[in-house]
Design a protein around this motif. Structure first.
Motif, PDB file in Angstrom:
ATOM      1  N   THR A  64       0.841  -1.196   0.000  1.00 42.31           N
ATOM      2  CA  THR A  64       0.000   0.000   0.000  1.00 42.31           C
ATOM      3  C   THR A  64       0.874   1.243   0.000  1.00 42.31           C
ATOM      4  N   ARG A  91       1.280   6.155 -12.732  1.00 41.84           N
ATOM      5  CA  ARG A  91       2.595   5.538 -12.756  1.00 41.84           C
ATOM      6  C   ARG A  91       3.371   6.115 -13.922  1.00 41.84           C
ATOM      7  N   ILE A 130      -3.893   5.490 -13.174  1.00 40.98           N
ATOM      8  CA  ILE A 130      -4.237   4.180 -12.600  1.00 40.98           C
ATOM      9  C   ILE A 130      -5.667   4.201 -12.049  1.00 40.98           C
ATOM     10  N   SER A 188      -5.514   0.079 -14.610  1.00 42.84           N
ATOM     11  CA  SER A 188      -5.984  -0.201 -13.254  1.00 42.84           C
ATOM     12  C   SER A 188      -5.830  -1.663 -12.804  1.00 42.84           C
ATOM     13  N   TYR A 191      -4.461  -3.065  -9.256  1.00 41.57           N
ATOM     14  CA  TYR A 191      -4.439  -1.961  -8.294  1.00 41.57           C
ATOM     15  C   TYR A 191      -5.849  -1.684  -7.761  1.00 41.57           C
ATOM     16  N   LEU A 247      -3.132   3.741  -2.409  1.00 40.22           N
ATOM     17  CA  LEU A 247      -3.116   2.845  -3.567  1.00 40.22           C
ATOM     18  C   LEU A 247      -2.592   1.489  -3.108  1.00 40.22           C
ATOM     19  N   THR A 248      -3.359   0.440  -3.371  1.00 39.56           N
ATOM     20  CA  THR A 248      -2.970  -0.909  -2.970  1.00 39.56           C
ATOM     21  C   THR A 248      -2.678  -1.776  -4.187  1.00 39.56           C
ATOM     22  N   LEU A 249      -1.527  -2.421  -4.153  1.00 44.08           N
ATOM     23  CA  LEU A 249      -1.195  -3.447  -5.129  1.00 44.08           C
ATOM     24  C   LEU A 249      -1.546  -4.771  -4.470  1.00 44.08           C
ATOM     25  N   GLN A 287       4.975  -4.134 -12.153  1.00 43.57           N
ATOM     26  CA  GLN A 287       4.516  -2.973 -11.401  1.00 43.57           C
ATOM     27  C   GLN A 287       5.678  -2.180 -10.799  1.00 43.57           C
ATOM     28  N   TYR A 293       5.540   5.967  -8.819  1.00 43.69           N
ATOM     29  CA  TYR A 293       4.113   6.266  -8.650  1.00 43.69           C
ATOM     30  C   TYR A 293       3.938   7.693  -8.133  1.00 43.69           C
TER      31      TYR A 293
END
Lengths: 113, 114
Positions: B20, B36, B46, B61, B64, B76-78, B85, B89
């Motif tokens: 995150t 990004r 994103i 998106s 994410y 923002l959560t991956l 990725q 960012y």
């Protein structure tokens, strides 16, 4: 498809001369266009906005033109200085009333003392 | 002075981990954006939000997610980090009522996924 094109080659220019950058776009109908400056390791910083009904906008040594027929904007830095060395991004409004933007890849300017 | 901050500034994580990235703005702007930036691609959107509880997908998106529980923050959560990725960012905010429509950017987070 939609495209925003900026010259991928860096522009090397002698101090005191005018630097001119081009932003071409296809399949967009932007209500306005913005230019940003980005220094290495930092986020972009807003410079200028020009609307579709404006031909030219100036701010200090910066000048922007916007030709919606040619689908092109020109960005000029007059009397360039080494401190102007940076990457310059053009951004088109995807106008939904909330200023979502589509960015070009940027064009690097190097001002040689 | 109002500002927009991002944390961490640098992050190294492993493939498959959840990550995150935080974004906090004190401009009181309704609009917030995550981009990004990669060599050869420029800034790509994103996710974005036009207010609390509002979130929308941008052009890249997949993988994410975001949530907006207050005006100031848009994390923002991956979900499961992938090497693709790895990127820088940027978070940004804007005030739709401001005539210049400018976006204010944070300093960026450099994420490396190994």
């Amino acid at each position: 498809s939609q495209k925003i094109e900026q010259n991928s080659e860096a522009l090397n220019i002698q101090e005191g001369k005018t630097a001119t950058l081009t932003c071409n776009y296809t399949n967009y109908s932007p209500a306005y266009l913005q230019w940003y400056r980005q220094d290495p390791g930092r986020g972009p910083v807003f410079l200028l906005l020009i609307r579709e009904n404006e031909k030219e906008k100036r701010k200090e040594r910066l000048k922007v033109t916007f030709d919606t027929t040619l689908k092109q904007s020109l960005f000029h830095i007059t009397a360039s200085q080494p401190a102007d060395s940076a990457t310059y991004l053009c951004a088109l409004a995807l106008f939904d009333g909330n200023n979502r933007l589509a960015f070009g890849k940027g064009n690097q300017v190097v001002v040689i003392p | 002075d109002a500002e927009i901050t991002q944390s961490p500034r640098h992050k190294i994580t492993e493939t498959g981990r959840q990550v995150t990235l935080a974004c906090h703005q004190t401009w009181n702007h309704n609009n917030m954006f995550w981009y990004r930036q990669d060599l050869g691609h420029g800034l790509r959107l994103i996710h974005y939000s036009y207010g609390v509880q509002d979130t929308n997908k941008g052009e890249v998106s997949d993988g994410y997610s975001v949530s907006r529980s207050n005006t100031e923050d848009l994390p923002l959560t991956l979900e499961s980090a992938a090497s693709s990725q790895t990127s820088v960012y940027f978070c940004a905010s804007s005030d739709p009522g401001q005539g210049t429509y400018e976006q204010y950017f944070g300093p960026g987070t450099r994420l490396t996924v190994t």
